[in-house]
Design a protein around this motif. Structure first.
Motif, PDB file in Angstrom:
ATOM      1  N   PHE A  30       0.860  -1.182   0.000  1.00  0.00           N
ATOM      2  CA  PHE A  30       0.000   0.000   0.000  1.00  0.00           C
ATOM      3  C   PHE A  30       0.895   1.230   0.000  1.00  0.00           C
ATOM      4  CE2 PHE A  30      -3.825   2.072   2.350  1.00  0.00           C
ATOM      5  CZ  PHE A  30      -4.263   2.614   1.161  1.00  0.00           C
ATOM      6  N   TYR A  76      -5.912   5.575   6.029  1.00  0.00           N
ATOM      7  CA  TYR A  76      -6.726   4.790   5.109  1.00  0.00           C
ATOM      8  C   TYR A  76      -6.626   3.303   5.426  1.00  0.00           C
ATOM      9  CZ  TYR A  76      -6.665   9.167   2.486  1.00  0.00           C
ATOM     10  OH  TYR A  76      -6.787  10.474   2.118  1.00  0.00           O
ATOM     11  N   ALA A  77      -5.435   2.856   5.775  1.00  0.00           N
ATOM     12  CA  ALA A  77      -5.257   1.447   6.131  1.00  0.00           C
ATOM     13  C   ALA A  77      -6.080   1.090   7.359  1.00  0.00           C
ATOM     14  CB  ALA A  77      -3.771   1.157   6.373  1.00  0.00           C
ATOM     15  N   GLU A  78      -6.163   2.016   8.307  1.00  0.00           N
ATOM     16  CA  GLU A  78      -6.892   1.753   9.543  1.00  0.00           C
ATOM     17  C   GLU A  78      -8.407   1.766   9.350  1.00  0.00           C
ATOM     18  OE1 GLU A  78      -5.317   4.725  12.155  1.00  0.00           O
ATOM     19  OE2 GLU A  78      -3.702   3.417  12.886  1.00  0.00           O
ATOM     20  N   LYS A 107      -8.208  -0.554  -0.366  1.00  0.00           N
ATOM     21  CA  LYS A 107      -9.169  -0.719   0.724  1.00  0.00           C
ATOM     22  C   LYS A 107     -10.265  -1.699   0.330  1.00  0.00           C
ATOM     23  CE  LYS A 107     -10.773   2.966   2.670  1.00  0.00           C
ATOM     24  NZ  LYS A 107     -11.353   4.322   2.797  1.00  0.00           N
ATOM     25  N   VAL A 126      -0.549  -5.919   5.562  1.00  0.00           N
ATOM     26  CA  VAL A 126      -0.532  -4.699   4.762  1.00  0.00           C
ATOM     27  C   VAL A 126       0.716  -3.892   5.088  1.00  0.00           C
ATOM     28  CG1 VAL A 126      -1.744  -2.575   4.155  1.00  0.00           C
ATOM     29  CG2 VAL A 126      -3.053  -4.637   4.739  1.00  0.00           C
ATOM     30  N   ARG A 176      -1.559   5.737   6.473  1.00  0.00           N
ATOM     31  CA  ARG A 176      -1.971   5.017   7.686  1.00  0.00           C
ATOM     32  C   ARG A 176      -3.470   5.147   7.961  1.00  0.00           C
ATOM     33  NH1 ARG A 176       0.346   2.973  12.334  1.00  0.00           N
ATOM     34  NH2 ARG A 176      -1.040   2.936  14.143  1.00  0.00           N
ATOM     35  N   LEU A 191      -1.221  -4.572  10.142  1.00  0.00           N
ATOM     36  CA  LEU A 191      -0.742  -3.371   9.481  1.00  0.00           C
ATOM     37  C   LEU A 191       0.698  -3.108   9.897  1.00  0.00           C
ATOM     38  CD1 LEU A 191      -3.822  -1.018  10.035  1.00  0.00           C
ATOM     39  CD2 LEU A 191      -3.330  -2.488   8.064  1.00  0.00           C
ATOM     40  N   TYR A 241       2.279  -0.527   4.547  1.00  0.00           N
ATOM     41  CA  TYR A 241       1.754   0.764   4.104  1.00  0.00           C
ATOM     42  C   TYR A 241       2.762   1.889   4.273  1.00  0.00           C
ATOM     43  CZ  TYR A 241       0.990   1.795   9.072  1.00  0.00           C
ATOM     44  OH  TYR A 241       1.175   2.016  10.413  1.00  0.00           O
ATOM     45  N   GLU A 298       3.841  -0.448   9.073  1.00  0.00           N
ATOM     46  CA  GLU A 298       4.353   0.729   8.383  1.00  0.00           C
ATOM     47  C   GLU A 298       5.690   0.391   7.741  1.00  0.00           C
ATOM     48  OE1 GLU A 298       5.851   5.210   9.555  1.00  0.00           O
ATOM     49  OE2 GLU A 298       4.040   4.429  10.538  1.00  0.00           O
TER      50      GLU A 298
END
Length: 383
Positions: free
Chosen positions: A16, A58-60, A30, A49, A56, A69, A51, A71
């Motif tokens: 991502f 948007y991922a959450e 998403k 994911v 962040r 998730l 990212y 980073e």
């Protein structure tokens, strides 16, 4: 969050790392994860994911039971290619492949070198718009797109595209290796929760009347708002008025000659009272307005696969679209089409388009469609 030691499920890494300005890519990722919720529990993969920091939030926003998730510090594109060639390894994913035991990794767009790994790496590319409308891109951006694509096709064995139209474009414009497998995966929209929202209140909030059409495109030239405004102007000259709800921020006239033209059409024909310019609004409100519109308009000059059309299909809303091969592929006999520059034909359609029929099934049933898309996607990594 699940334990990464769980080995019972297929482990799928999702990259991502799109630009935060590209909402199409953000919605794609998403939605891609959300459709997996429609699989039987035993078939749901574990999703990791990776990212970019700026994505962040948007991922959450994604709700999926088997997801982690992480980073990740992805290198800048130019720097990443140069460093990869010097070190003789793909620095975009080398550490991910080394430190995480993944069965699949998707979608990789930067492939300067082949990766020696047992992980199934699958590439993805949205469309080849620059081949049809080079005037919409800078010369530097065209070179960048072509270079990235050529390295991807040279070093990847699997490429996902969102339509047969895009697959045909790749075969037309690029020489593909015999070992390159192109997978056509039709994006399908998962609809936001409308609970707690009242259509009357949302219409009042945005000054939208009960009867309206809707367009939800960014104001890029290839999205072709011009033909829509021209059709509205023609209808008004003939004494027929319709109302159009438009999402997305309308840049001012100084933004470009194209924006100047759009503002001129609106001003010269006094269309402002017939347009609700909504700006960027919450997606659940956008979809609720779309659901209650007479029809969704998709007048684009070019698409790889339209998220807006997918939203309308999931909501069982009629679509009036430009007659691009990809739009016809997406809607089939259920769409209403016009030639992309034919504002007179569009005006005729808008003038006589029937009123909405809430509850009428226009397309395949929602759960069946999303489940089928999820199974198609997972088959790419199981084969």
């Amino acid at each position: 969050m699940m334990d990464l030691a769980d080995k019972k499920r297929l482990r799928l890494g999702i990259l991502f790392y799109f630009s935060p300005k590209w909402m199409g890519g953000i919605v794609y990722i998403k939605n891609l994860i959300r459709i997996l919720n429609f699989l039987d529990d035993d078939d749901k993969p574990e999703v990791v994911v990776f990212y970019r920091a700026g994505l962040r939030k948007y991922a959450e926003q994604v709700d999926y039971p088997y997801m982690n998730l992480i980073e990740w510090d992805f290198p800048p594109v130019y720097q990443g290619y140069i460093k990869s060639w010097i070190l003789r390894k793909n620095v975009f994913v080398e550490s991910i492949l080394k430190n995480y035991n993944l069965d699949g990794l998707y979608p990789l767009q930067d492939y300067p070198l082949r990766a020696v790994t047992d992980t199934k790496i699958v590439s993805w590319y949205a469309d080849l718009q620059h081949k049809y409308y080079p005037e919409f891109f800078t010369k530097r951006k065209i070179i960048e797109r072509n270079v990235r694509i050529k390295f991807m096709l040279r070093n990847s064995q699997h490429l996902v595209v969102s339509s047969q139209a895009v697959a045909d474009d790749f075969k037309r414009f690029f020489r593909l290796r015999d070992k390159m497998k192109i997978h056509v995966f039709h994006f399908a929209s998962v609809i936001e929760d409308f609970e707690g929202l009242d259509i009357g209140e949302v219409r009042k909030k945005y000054n939208v009347p009960e009867d309206y059409f809707m367009i939800s495109n960014q104001f890029h030239k290839h999205k072709n708002h011009r033909v829509l405004l021209q059709s509205m102007a023609l209808l008004k000259q003939d004494g027929k008025e319709i109302h159009m709800a438009m999402t997305g921020r309308l840049p001012d006239a100084s933004h470009s000659s194209y924006m100047k033209e759009l503002h001129s059409i609106i001003a010269d024909n006094n269309l402002k009272p017939h347009i609700s310019l909504l700006g960027v609004i919450p997606r659940n409100e956008q979809l609720l307005l779309m659901k209650h519109s007479r029809a969704v308009i998709q007048p684009s000059l070019f698409e790889g696969w339209s998220t807006v059309i997918e939203d309308a299909i999931s909501l069982q809303v009629p679509v009036i679209a430009s007659s691009l091969p990809v739009n016809i592929e997406q809607l089939g006999p259920d769409g209403c089409f016009f030639a992309p520059e034919d504002y007179k034909a569009l005006a005729g359609i808008l003038a006589t388009f029937p009123e909405s029929e809430p509850g009428k099934m226009l397309y395949q049933e929602y759960n069946e469609r999303i489940s089928s898309a999820a199974r198609t996607f997972m088959d790419i990594f199981k084969s």
